[in-house]
Design an enzyme around this catalytic site. Structure first.
Site, PDB file in Angstrom:
ATOM      1  N   SER A 199       0.853  -1.194   0.000  1.00  0.00           N
ATOM      2  CA  SER A 199       0.000   0.000   0.000  1.00  0.00           C
ATOM      3  C   SER A 199       0.886   1.240   0.000  1.00  0.00           C
ATOM      4  CB  SER A 199      -0.955  -0.021   1.197  1.00  0.00           C
ATOM      5  OG  SER A 199      -1.877   1.049   1.116  1.00  0.00           O
ATOM      6  N   THR A 200       0.778   2.113   1.002  1.00  0.00           N
ATOM      7  CA  THR A 200       1.530   3.369   1.020  1.00  0.00           C
ATOM      8  C   THR A 200       3.034   3.116   0.901  1.00  0.00           C
ATOM      9  OG1 THR A 200      -0.161   4.261   2.497  1.00  0.00           O
ATOM     10  CG2 THR A 200       1.878   5.526   2.269  1.00  0.00           C
ATOM     11  N   MET A 318      -0.078   1.126   5.337  1.00  0.00           N
ATOM     12  CA  MET A 318      -0.830   1.358   6.566  1.00  0.00           C
ATOM     13  C   MET A 318      -1.957   0.332   6.681  1.00  0.00           C
ATOM     14  SD  MET A 318      -1.363   3.047   9.324  1.00  0.00           S
ATOM     15  CE  MET A 318      -0.492   4.610   9.276  1.00  0.00           C
TER      16      MET A 318
END
Length: 383
Positions: A199-200, A318
């Site tokens: 993800s991030t 996250m």
């Protein structure tokens, strides 16, 4: 709880005003200032000292990309890009931006409410992120501290796991980029599959892993949290920079050795059995674990159909998406790898996976490709 101090950088007075007015309504945010272009921002940053910055890429004079390259080494502030559909987003992420949000677009039904909700969430995540700036000299700048790239010592979760052979380097002695690894001695079969979720910070983390893989590799399936439209451009970027062929997945695509398929934005991707090998199913738009595409959806499907013929890798991000799916993969015999805290932009998903015992080996981003090749060279090693 301290408020997150935000600086908005956008040359459009209408959009900038809309952003400031709406972000100001969030109780955790404090808008401490704005800039109308890159030079204006450069002058104001030392005075305002923002915690997070929102940044448009396309601006007159100095572009957002040029601004990032000059600003971040001096002021490692987490930056969330607010951009139209533009391939330069990935260049800006490579320069050190933490994440991005697509600007409202009536033609593609991207509403302002949707953009605002996503941006609020990503600003909160960015406020906890570590800014990593790769350099050509083999060093990284993380939150203002310059360190040499090295492969960290792997740690193991749960049962004893296979250590990494010393003959496969995680990074060169000089700390420079280690380059493409050799597939000599690796087991490359149609029924072996590698699944990657992130993800991030994941766009650059996935690239860092993929570009070390040789062309001769088992089929790879990838889920990166990313909106529709950007996944096709990201797949093209990976395909251009990596030895393997990389494509945005389409429903029914067969997964073959030497091919990596990326989940399309806004659609759930699953691995399905096809004869002695695999294909992918790309159907469904409901969110799972808060995301579409979801890493849990991909990992669950890999656990069910590939079992011990799989390797799972969970990277920076996250939240907990992918942790439960990776645990199912491990319980079904797969070898699982998690990125360590020091090399993550956000140590969330890998941390949650490690905490529940889903990770066989936890190691640095630079060493993950070596861990994968080590497993492929000893596929029958007991975990």
């Amino acid at each position: 709880m301290n408020k997150i101090k935000i600086m908005v950088v956008d040359d459009s007075i209408m959009f900038r005003t809309w952003l400031i007015n709406n972000l100001s309504r969030e109780s955790r945010f404090e808008i401490i200032g704005y800039a109308v272009n890159a030079m204006d921002a450069m002058n104001k940053i030392p005075l305002l000292k923002p915690d997070v910055m929102t940044l448009d890429i396309e601006m007159p004079g100095m572009t957002g990309l040029e601004f990032l390259k000059q600003m971040l080494p001096k002021h490692p502030i987490p930056v969330v890009l607010v951009s139209s559909l533009n391939v330069r987003v990935f260049d800006a992420l490579a320069a050190g931006a933490v994440d991005f949000v697509r600007k409202p677009d009536d033609e593609n039904h991207i509403s302002r409410d949707m953009v605002l909700s996503t941006l609020i969430s990503k600003i909160k995540i960015a406020s906890q992120a570590h800014v990593h700036l790769p350099t050509a000299e083999g060093f990284t700048i993380a939150n203002g501290t310059v360190t040499r790239k090295t492969a960290s010592r792997p740690t193991f979760s749960g049962q004893a796991a296979m250590p990494l052979p010393s003959g496969i380097p995680g990074a060169s002695a000089s700390g420079r980029y280690p380059g493409v690894l050799s597939s000599k001695g690796a087991s490359i079969t149609e029924d072996m599959v590698l699944a990657i979720g992130a993800s991030t910070g994941g766009t650059e983390a996935i690239l860092a892993v993929m570009r070390q893989f040789p062309a001769k590799m088992p089929g790879i399936v990838i889920t990166q949290h990313m909106p529709a439209g950007f996944t096709s451009m990201y797949a093209e970027r990976l395909n251009r920079l990596c030895q393997m062929e990389v494509r945005e997945a389409k429903h029914g695509d067969r997964l073959t050795p030497g091919l990596a398929l990326l989940a399309p934005g806004g659609i759930q991707m699953r691995l399905v059995r096809m004869g002695s090998g695999y294909s992918v199913s790309c159907v469904g738009t409901d969110k799972v674990s808060g995301h579409c595409p979801s890493v849990d959806v991909l990992f669950d499907s890999v656990a069910n159909v590939a079992k011990s013929k799989a390797i799972g890798v969970i990277l920076t991000g996250m939240g907990a998406d992918g942790a439960a799916g990776l645990l199912r993969m491990r319980k079904n015999g797969a070898y699982t790898i998690g990125q360590d805290q020091e090399s993550c932009v956000v140590y969330g998903m890998p941390m949650e996976a490690y905490k529940i015992g889903a990770v066989c080996t936890q190691t640095s981003l630079e060493a993950i490709p070596s861990a994968v090749m080590a497993r492929l060279s000893q596929p029958n090693q007991k975990l």
